[in-house]
Design a protein around this motif. Sequence first.
Motif, PDB file in Angstrom:
ATOM      1  N   ARG A 343     -16.979  49.902  -7.932  1.00  0.00           N
ATOM      2  CA  ARG A 343     -15.700  50.793  -7.501  1.00  0.00           C
ATOM      3  C   ARG A 343     -15.863  52.146  -7.487  1.00  0.00           C
ATOM      4  O   ARG A 343     -15.631  53.019  -6.723  1.00  0.00           O
ATOM      5  CB  ARG A 343     -14.530  50.061  -8.382  1.00  0.00           C
ATOM      6  CG  ARG A 343     -13.207  50.987  -7.740  1.00  0.00           C
ATOM      7  CD  ARG A 343     -12.017  50.189  -8.999  1.00  0.00           C
ATOM      8  NE  ARG A 343     -10.832  50.394  -8.544  1.00  0.00           N
ATOM      9  CZ  ARG A 343      -9.971  51.394  -8.991  1.00  0.00           C
ATOM     10  NH1 ARG A 343     -10.423  51.801 -10.141  1.00  0.00           N
ATOM     11  NH2 ARG A 343      -8.739  51.384  -8.681  1.00  0.00           N
ATOM     12  N   SER A 346     -17.999  53.510  -4.929  1.00  0.00           N
ATOM     13  CA  SER A 346     -17.486  53.741  -3.554  1.00  0.00           C
ATOM     14  C   SER A 346     -16.665  54.973  -3.970  1.00  0.00           C
ATOM     15  O   SER A 346     -16.770  55.890  -2.887  1.00  0.00           O
ATOM     16  CB  SER A 346     -16.381  52.520  -3.383  1.00  0.00           C
ATOM     17  OG  SER A 346     -15.401  52.980  -2.370  1.00  0.00           O
ATOM     18  N   SER A 361     -19.079  52.604   2.437  1.00  0.00           N
ATOM     19  CA  SER A 361     -17.794  51.698   2.803  1.00  0.00           C
ATOM     20  C   SER A 361     -18.005  50.486   1.459  1.00  0.00           C
ATOM     21  O   SER A 361     -18.971  50.280   1.006  1.00  0.00           O
ATOM     22  CB  SER A 361     -18.106  50.963   4.175  1.00  0.00           C
ATOM     23  OG  SER A 361     -19.490  50.056   3.950  1.00  0.00           O
ATOM     24  N   THR A 362     -16.723  49.845   1.590  1.00  0.00           N
ATOM     25  CA  THR A 362     -16.543  48.814   0.461  1.00  0.00           C
ATOM     26  C   THR A 362     -18.059  47.739   0.946  1.00  0.00           C
ATOM     27  O   THR A 362     -18.349  47.280  -0.127  1.00  0.00           O
ATOM     28  CB  THR A 362     -15.507  48.231   0.426  1.00  0.00           C
ATOM     29  OG1 THR A 362     -15.177  47.739   1.934  1.00  0.00           O
ATOM     30  CG2 THR A 362     -14.372  48.906   0.025  1.00  0.00           C
ATOM     31  N   ASN A 412     -12.809  44.624   0.838  1.00  0.00           N
ATOM     32  CA  ASN A 412     -12.017  45.807   0.285  1.00  0.00           C
ATOM     33  C   ASN A 412     -11.719  45.470  -1.195  1.00  0.00           C
ATOM     34  O   ASN A 412     -11.595  46.326  -1.958  1.00  0.00           O
ATOM     35  CB  ASN A 412     -10.825  46.097   1.053  1.00  0.00           C
ATOM     36  CG  ASN A 412     -11.467  46.987   2.391  1.00  0.00           C
ATOM     37  OD1 ASN A 412     -12.624  47.175   2.633  1.00  0.00           O
ATOM     38  ND2 ASN A 412     -10.408  46.994   3.396  1.00  0.00           N
ATOM     39  N   VAL A 415     -14.012  44.927  -4.015  1.00  0.00           N
ATOM     40  CA  VAL A 415     -14.742  46.403  -4.597  1.00  0.00           C
ATOM     41  C   VAL A 415     -13.707  47.495  -5.062  1.00  0.00           C
ATOM     42  O   VAL A 415     -13.827  47.819  -6.117  1.00  0.00           O
ATOM     43  CB  VAL A 415     -15.240  47.113  -3.429  1.00  0.00           C
ATOM     44  CG1 VAL A 415     -15.814  48.412  -3.916  1.00  0.00           C
ATOM     45  CG2 VAL A 415     -16.603  46.371  -2.760  1.00  0.00           C
ATOM     46  N   HIS A 416     -12.368  47.328  -4.492  1.00  0.00           N
ATOM     47  CA  HIS A 416     -11.557  48.281  -4.831  1.00  0.00           C
ATOM     48  C   HIS A 416     -10.259  47.654  -5.944  1.00  0.00           C
ATOM     49  O   HIS A 416      -9.647  48.507  -6.457  1.00  0.00           O
ATOM     50  CB  HIS A 416     -10.810  49.053  -3.596  1.00  0.00           C
ATOM     51  CG  HIS A 416     -11.454  49.849  -2.852  1.00  0.00           C
ATOM     52  ND1 HIS A 416     -11.357  50.487  -1.819  1.00  0.00           N
ATOM     53  CD2 HIS A 416     -12.768  50.715  -3.571  1.00  0.00           C
ATOM     54  CE1 HIS A 416     -12.204  51.280  -1.366  1.00  0.00           C
ATOM     55  NE2 HIS A 416     -13.271  51.362  -2.489  1.00  0.00           N
TER      56      HIS A 416
END
Length: 498
Positions: A343, A346, A361-362, A412, A415-416
Motif C-alpha cells: 500500500r 503505491s 498502479s495497484t 485495488n 493493495v489499498h
Amino acid sequence: MSYTVLRGGRVLDILAGTADPADILIEDDTIREIGAPGCVAPEGAVAVDASRRLVHPGLVNAHTHSHGNLAKGMGDRWTLELLLSAAPWLGGNRGIDDLRLSAQIGAVEMMLKGCTACYDLFFEWPLPSRDGMAAVASAYAELGMRAVIAPMVADRSFYEAIPGLADALPPALREKVAGLRLAPGATTLAAIRDGFGAWPADRALVRPAVAPTIPHHCSDDFILGCAALARDFDVGLHSHVAESKVQAVASLKIYGKTQTAHLDALGVLGPHFVVAHGVWLDEDDMARLGDHGASVAHNPGSNMRLGCGLADTRAMLERRVNLGIGTDGASCADNQNMYEAMRLASFVSKVQGPEWRRWLSTREAALAATEGSARALGLGDRIGRIAPGWKADLVMLDLDHPNWLPLNDPVNQLVHTEDGTAVDAVMIGGHWVVRDRRPVGIDLARLGTEAEAARDRLAAINADNRRLYDALEPVVGSYCPGLARMPYHVHRYGARPK
Ligand SMILES: [Zn+2]
C-alpha cells in the motif's frame, strides 16, 4: 503423493485483474491444476472449502532483518545513521537462541499477515557462525516458511565507513567505538563458507545468500570475496545501496562515483544481485541495474520512517529494473506487514507529483510484492503466482470481512484496502501454516514468554550499549545531517553536478 483441492475460492489473477471462482488442485508442494468449480480430483484428495475466500499468491518480503524483531518499537526519531549507531544497544549480546527466537517472531508475524517467503539479512556479532546460520535456518524451516537467509557482513565499522565521522567524535567516544571494529574480512568469509558447507536445511525451503551490508562498509577485496562465495554456492548477493543521502554523498567522497557505479566497476552486478532501497539511485545507476537484470527491494515504510526519502519506482521500471517490495527490519518499519508495504509503495509513488500516468498502479504494486520479490529471492520460476507447476504458496482472505464488503475490484482492494486482518488461512509448499487465523505448529503463548524473558535479559546486558548510544546521538545526529546538506544530484531533483 498427497493431494489437496481448494474448492470454490475466487482465485486472483493480478495481471488480468480478475478473481473468478475456480478449484485449485495441489499435489504435494506444487499446484497441479486450476479447474472449473467441481472439477474431478484424484481419489483421496483432501477437499477444503474455499467459498467466500479470495485466494491470492503468497506475498514475498524482499527485504527484512530477523534480528530486528526483538528490537521493535525501541526508538522513534532516528535516521539510518542514528539507527546504525544504536545497533549495539538494539542487537548487542545476542546468543544463538536469541537469533532463533527473533526469527521465529518475525516469521509468525509475516505468515499471519499473508507473507509466505522472505529475504532475511540477519546479523550475528562479531561474525557469522555455523550455529548462528543453523539457528535462523531452523526457525524458518520448523515453522514451514520459505526464506532466503543472508548473513549481513562487513569489514569496516560504521565509524570507519563515514568520511570524517571518527574525527568528529570526542576522544573518549572515539576510543569506545574503536572496540566495535569488525573481524578481518578473510575471517568472516571463511566463517560464511563453513556455514554454507554444512547447510542444515532443505534448500528448497530455506536457502542461503550473502549480504555485504553497505558497499563502503566493505573493502573492495571483501566485496569480491562475497561475490566469489555467491558464485561458488550459486546463491544471491544483497546490499543496502543508495539508501540515505549520507550514503550517496559518502560514496562520492570515497569512490568518486556512486555506489552502483562502483559495484558495476567491480563486476559484481547481475541477475542475482539485489539492491535494498535505491532511494538515491540516479538514472545511470538504474540503467546499470536494469542492464544487468538486477533487482531493487523497495522498502517505502522504512524509507519514510528513517527520513531517507521516496524511491522513484517508475524510473526503475522504465529502465527494466526488477522491482520487489519489502518491509525492512522491525527496528525501522516497525511491523512486518507486506499488505502495508504494498500500500505504501503505491502511495509513495503517487505522492511525488501530479503526473498520474507515472504513478505505480495497484497491479504493478501487487506484481512487485509477488512475482518481482520472488525474482529478487532467486525463486522467480516457482513462487509468486498461482499457476500449474508453481509452488503451492497461497493465502485465503475472508470475503465476509469488512475489508471486502463489497468486492468491487480484487487488485485495488488487495493493495489499498487489505491490511492483513482478513487473512484466514495460509499455505506454503502445500502445508497449512495458518488456519482459522491461528499459526499452525507454534504456541504463541510460549513464544511470548520467551520473548519477554529475552527482552529483560537483553535490556540489562545492553545497558552500557544504550548509554553509549545516548552519548553518540548528539554527535552522529549533527555530523551526518551536516554531510547530507551537501548538494547531490538525483535525476528528479535537478541537473547533474557541475
Ligand atoms: Zn535493511
